[in-house]
Scaffold this motif. Structure first.
Motif, PDB file in Angstrom:
ATOM      1  N   ALA A  90       0.849  -1.197   0.000  1.00 38.63           N
ATOM      2  CA  ALA A  90       0.000   0.000   0.000  1.00 38.63           C
ATOM      3  C   ALA A  90       0.884   1.246   0.000  1.00 38.63           C
ATOM      4  O   ALA A  90       1.696   1.449   0.902  1.00 38.63           O
ATOM      5  N   ARG A  91       0.734   2.087  -1.006  1.00 35.41           N
ATOM      6  CA  ARG A  91       1.589   3.270  -1.150  1.00 35.41           C
ATOM      7  C   ARG A  91       1.561   4.189   0.062  1.00 35.41           C
ATOM      8  O   ARG A  91       2.579   4.729   0.470  1.00 35.41           O
ATOM      9  N   PHE A  92       0.386   4.365   0.654  1.00 37.65           N
ATOM     10  CA  PHE A  92       0.287   5.307   1.767  1.00 37.65           C
ATOM     11  C   PHE A  92       0.976   4.797   3.033  1.00 37.65           C
ATOM     12  O   PHE A  92       1.220   5.575   3.956  1.00 37.65           O
ATOM     13  N   LEU A  93       1.312   3.514   3.088  1.00 35.76           N
ATOM     14  CA  LEU A  93       2.063   2.976   4.235  1.00 35.76           C
ATOM     15  C   LEU A  93       3.575   3.001   4.005  1.00 35.76           C
ATOM     16  O   LEU A  93       4.350   2.751   4.921  1.00 35.76           O
ATOM     17  N   ASP A  94       3.989   3.315   2.779  1.00 34.26           N
ATOM     18  CA  ASP A  94       5.417   3.322   2.431  1.00 34.26           C
ATOM     19  C   ASP A  94       6.036   4.658   2.837  1.00 34.26           C
ATOM     20  O   ASP A  94       6.289   5.533   2.011  1.00 34.26           O
ATOM     21  N   ASP A  95       6.285   4.806   4.143  1.00 33.32           N
ATOM     22  CA  ASP A  95       6.776   6.053   4.705  1.00 33.32           C
ATOM     23  C   ASP A  95       8.284   6.068   4.943  1.00 33.32           C
ATOM     24  O   ASP A  95       8.823   7.005   5.512  1.00 33.32           O
ATOM     25  N   GLU A 143       6.994  -4.483   5.119  1.00 34.74           N
ATOM     26  CA  GLU A 143       5.907  -5.459   5.115  1.00 34.74           C
ATOM     27  C   GLU A 143       6.449  -6.866   4.889  1.00 34.74           C
ATOM     28  O   GLU A 143       7.278  -7.067   3.997  1.00 34.74           O
ATOM     29  N   VAL A 144       6.008  -7.812   5.700  1.00 37.80           N
ATOM     30  CA  VAL A 144       6.283  -9.223   5.418  1.00 37.80           C
ATOM     31  C   VAL A 144       5.315  -9.582   4.286  1.00 37.80           C
ATOM     32  O   VAL A 144       4.115  -9.684   4.499  1.00 37.80           O
ATOM     33  N   THR A 145       5.866  -9.718   3.081  1.00 39.48           N
ATOM     34  CA  THR A 145       5.014  -9.966   1.926  1.00 39.48           C
ATOM     35  C   THR A 145       4.707 -11.444   1.727  1.00 39.48           C
ATOM     36  O   THR A 145       3.698 -11.779   1.125  1.00 39.48           O
ATOM     37  N   ARG A 146       5.565 -12.328   2.237  1.00 41.42           N
ATOM     38  CA  ARG A 146       5.299 -13.770   2.189  1.00 41.42           C
ATOM     39  C   ARG A 146       6.026 -14.465   3.329  1.00 41.42           C
ATOM     40  O   ARG A 146       7.158 -14.118   3.660  1.00 41.42           O
TER      41      ARG A 146
END
Length: 158
Positions: free
Chosen positions: A63-68, A73-76
Protein backbone atom coordinates in the motif's frame (compact mmCIF):
# COMPACT_ATOMS: atom_id res chain seq x y z
CA UNK A 1 -0.14 -31.76 5.42
CA UNK A 2 -1.62 -33.78 8.30
CA UNK A 3 -0.02 -33.33 11.76
CA UNK A 4 1.41 -36.87 11.64
CA UNK A 5 3.12 -36.04 8.31
CA UNK A 6 4.73 -32.82 9.56
CA UNK A 7 8.48 -32.73 10.15
CA UNK A 8 9.53 -32.70 13.81
CA UNK A 9 10.25 -29.31 15.36
CA UNK A 10 13.75 -30.22 16.58
CA UNK A 11 16.30 -27.45 16.93
CA UNK A 12 15.34 -24.65 14.58
CA UNK A 13 17.50 -21.64 13.80
CA UNK A 14 17.24 -18.57 11.62
CA UNK A 15 19.45 -18.67 8.52
CA UNK A 16 20.16 -16.32 5.61
CA UNK A 17 18.41 -17.20 2.36
CA UNK A 18 18.90 -15.74 -1.11
CA UNK A 19 15.81 -14.08 -2.61
CA UNK A 20 15.72 -16.50 -5.53
CA UNK A 21 15.77 -19.49 -3.15
CA UNK A 22 13.08 -17.97 -0.94
CA UNK A 23 10.90 -17.43 -4.03
CA UNK A 24 11.38 -21.07 -5.01
CA UNK A 25 10.34 -22.16 -1.52
CA UNK A 26 7.24 -19.93 -1.68
CA UNK A 27 6.32 -21.32 -5.11
CA UNK A 28 6.51 -24.84 -3.70
CA UNK A 29 4.84 -24.39 -0.30
CA UNK A 30 2.61 -21.30 -0.17
CA UNK A 31 -1.10 -22.07 -0.18
CA UNK A 32 -2.46 -19.21 -2.27
CA UNK A 33 0.17 -16.68 -3.41
CA UNK A 34 2.98 -16.63 -5.93
CA UNK A 35 6.39 -15.26 -4.89
CA UNK A 36 6.65 -11.45 -4.69
CA UNK A 37 8.63 -9.50 -7.28
CA UNK A 38 11.05 -7.79 -4.92
CA UNK A 39 12.30 -7.55 -1.36
CA UNK A 40 14.40 -5.66 1.16
CA UNK A 41 15.59 -8.85 2.88
CA UNK A 42 14.78 -12.53 3.23
CA UNK A 43 15.43 -15.02 5.96
CA UNK A 44 14.82 -18.67 6.52
CA UNK A 45 14.52 -21.24 9.23
CA UNK A 46 16.46 -24.50 9.13
CA UNK A 47 16.52 -27.61 11.27
CA UNK A 48 19.48 -29.36 12.89
CA UNK A 49 20.25 -31.12 9.58
CA UNK A 50 20.39 -27.77 7.71
CA UNK A 51 17.14 -28.53 5.88
CA UNK A 52 15.29 -25.32 5.03
CA UNK A 53 11.86 -25.52 6.71
CA UNK A 54 10.49 -22.04 6.03
CA UNK A 55 11.16 -18.58 4.62
CA UNK A 56 10.05 -15.00 5.17
CA UNK A 57 10.27 -12.31 2.51
CA UNK A 58 10.20 -8.70 3.70
CA UNK A 59 9.80 -5.73 1.39
CA UNK A 60 8.36 -2.26 1.05
CA UNK A 61 4.67 -1.96 1.94
CA UNK A 62 2.41 -2.82 -0.97
CA UNK A 63 0.00 0.00 0.00
CA UNK A 64 1.59 3.27 -1.15
CA UNK A 65 0.29 5.31 1.77
CA UNK A 66 2.06 2.98 4.23
CA UNK A 67 5.42 3.32 2.43
CA UNK A 68 6.78 6.05 4.71
CA UNK A 69 10.42 4.93 4.75
CA UNK A 70 10.12 3.58 8.30
CA UNK A 71 7.70 0.71 7.60
CA UNK A 72 8.32 -2.65 5.97
CA UNK A 73 5.91 -5.46 5.11
CA UNK A 74 6.28 -9.22 5.42
CA UNK A 75 5.01 -9.97 1.93
CA UNK A 76 5.30 -13.77 2.19
CA UNK A 77 6.02 -16.50 4.66
CA UNK A 78 5.92 -20.16 3.79
CA UNK A 79 6.82 -23.28 5.73
CA UNK A 80 6.74 -27.00 5.12
CA UNK A 81 4.51 -27.46 8.17
CA UNK A 82 7.25 -27.60 10.79
CA UNK A 83 5.74 -26.63 14.14
CA UNK A 84 6.57 -23.11 15.37
CA UNK A 85 8.54 -22.23 12.22
CA UNK A 86 6.17 -19.49 11.05
CA UNK A 87 6.01 -17.70 14.41
CA UNK A 88 9.82 -17.86 14.65
CA UNK A 89 10.07 -16.29 11.19
CA UNK A 90 7.71 -13.44 12.10
CA UNK A 91 9.63 -12.73 15.32
CA UNK A 92 12.99 -12.83 13.52
CA UNK A 93 11.72 -10.57 10.72
CA UNK A 94 10.75 -7.94 13.29
CA UNK A 95 14.11 -8.19 15.07
CA UNK A 96 15.91 -7.75 11.74
CA UNK A 97 13.72 -4.82 10.65
CA UNK A 98 14.30 -3.09 14.00
CA UNK A 99 18.05 -3.66 13.73
CA UNK A 100 17.96 -1.93 10.32
CA UNK A 101 16.24 1.11 11.85
CA UNK A 102 12.64 0.46 10.80
CA UNK A 103 9.94 1.36 13.31
CA UNK A 104 7.07 -0.76 12.04
CA UNK A 105 6.60 -4.12 10.32
CA UNK A 106 3.21 -5.09 8.91
CA UNK A 107 1.59 -8.06 7.23
CA UNK A 108 -1.88 -9.25 6.25
CA UNK A 109 -3.85 -12.43 6.78
CA UNK A 110 -6.81 -13.41 4.67
CA UNK A 111 -10.27 -14.08 6.01
CA UNK A 112 -10.30 -17.57 7.52
CA UNK A 113 -6.65 -17.54 8.63
CA UNK A 114 -6.34 -17.55 12.42
CA UNK A 115 -3.20 -15.44 12.85
CA UNK A 116 -1.94 -17.85 15.53
CA UNK A 117 1.68 -17.52 14.33
CA UNK A 118 1.45 -13.74 14.47
CA UNK A 119 -0.05 -13.74 17.97
CA UNK A 120 2.67 -16.16 19.10
CA UNK A 121 5.27 -13.68 17.81
CA UNK A 122 3.59 -10.82 19.76
CA UNK A 123 2.11 -9.04 16.72
CA UNK A 124 -1.20 -7.22 17.08
CA UNK A 125 -4.23 -6.59 14.89
CA UNK A 126 -4.35 -3.03 13.60
CA UNK A 127 -7.35 -3.12 11.25
CA UNK A 128 -9.86 -5.29 9.48
CA UNK A 129 -9.96 -4.55 5.76
CA UNK A 130 -13.07 -5.32 3.71
CA UNK A 131 -12.92 -7.29 0.48
CA UNK A 132 -11.89 -5.35 -2.63
CA UNK A 133 -13.32 -5.90 -6.08
CA UNK A 134 -9.80 -5.73 -7.46
CA UNK A 135 -6.74 -3.53 -7.79
CA UNK A 136 -7.24 -2.26 -11.32
CA UNK A 137 -8.28 1.33 -11.99
CA UNK A 138 -8.49 3.43 -15.19
CA UNK A 139 -5.16 5.14 -14.51
CA UNK A 140 -3.37 1.90 -13.66
CA UNK A 141 -4.85 -1.29 -15.11
CA UNK A 142 -3.71 -4.51 -13.43
CA UNK A 143 -4.39 -8.19 -13.92
CA UNK A 144 -6.33 -10.25 -11.39
CA UNK A 145 -4.23 -12.09 -8.79
CA UNK A 146 -6.93 -14.34 -7.33
CA UNK A 147 -7.03 -12.50 -4.01
CA UNK A 148 -9.83 -10.12 -4.95
CA UNK A 149 -13.04 -10.32 -2.94
CA UNK A 150 -11.35 -11.63 0.24
CA UNK A 151 -11.43 -9.62 3.48
CA UNK A 152 -8.05 -9.17 5.19
CA UNK A 153 -6.66 -8.40 8.61
CA UNK A 154 -3.76 -5.96 8.99
CA UNK A 155 -1.19 -6.91 11.68
CA UNK A 156 1.82 -5.01 12.98
CA UNK A 157 4.89 -5.38 15.10
CA UNK A 158 6.12 -2.08 16.51
Amino acid sequence: MKPADRPPTGDLRIVPVRFVDACGFVAMWHRHHAPPVGHKFTLGIADEADVLRGVAIVGRPVARFLDDGLTLEVTRTATDGTANANSMLYAAAWRAAKALGYRRLITYTQDGESGASLRAAAWRVVAERPARRGWTCPSRPRHALGTEGIPRTLWEAS
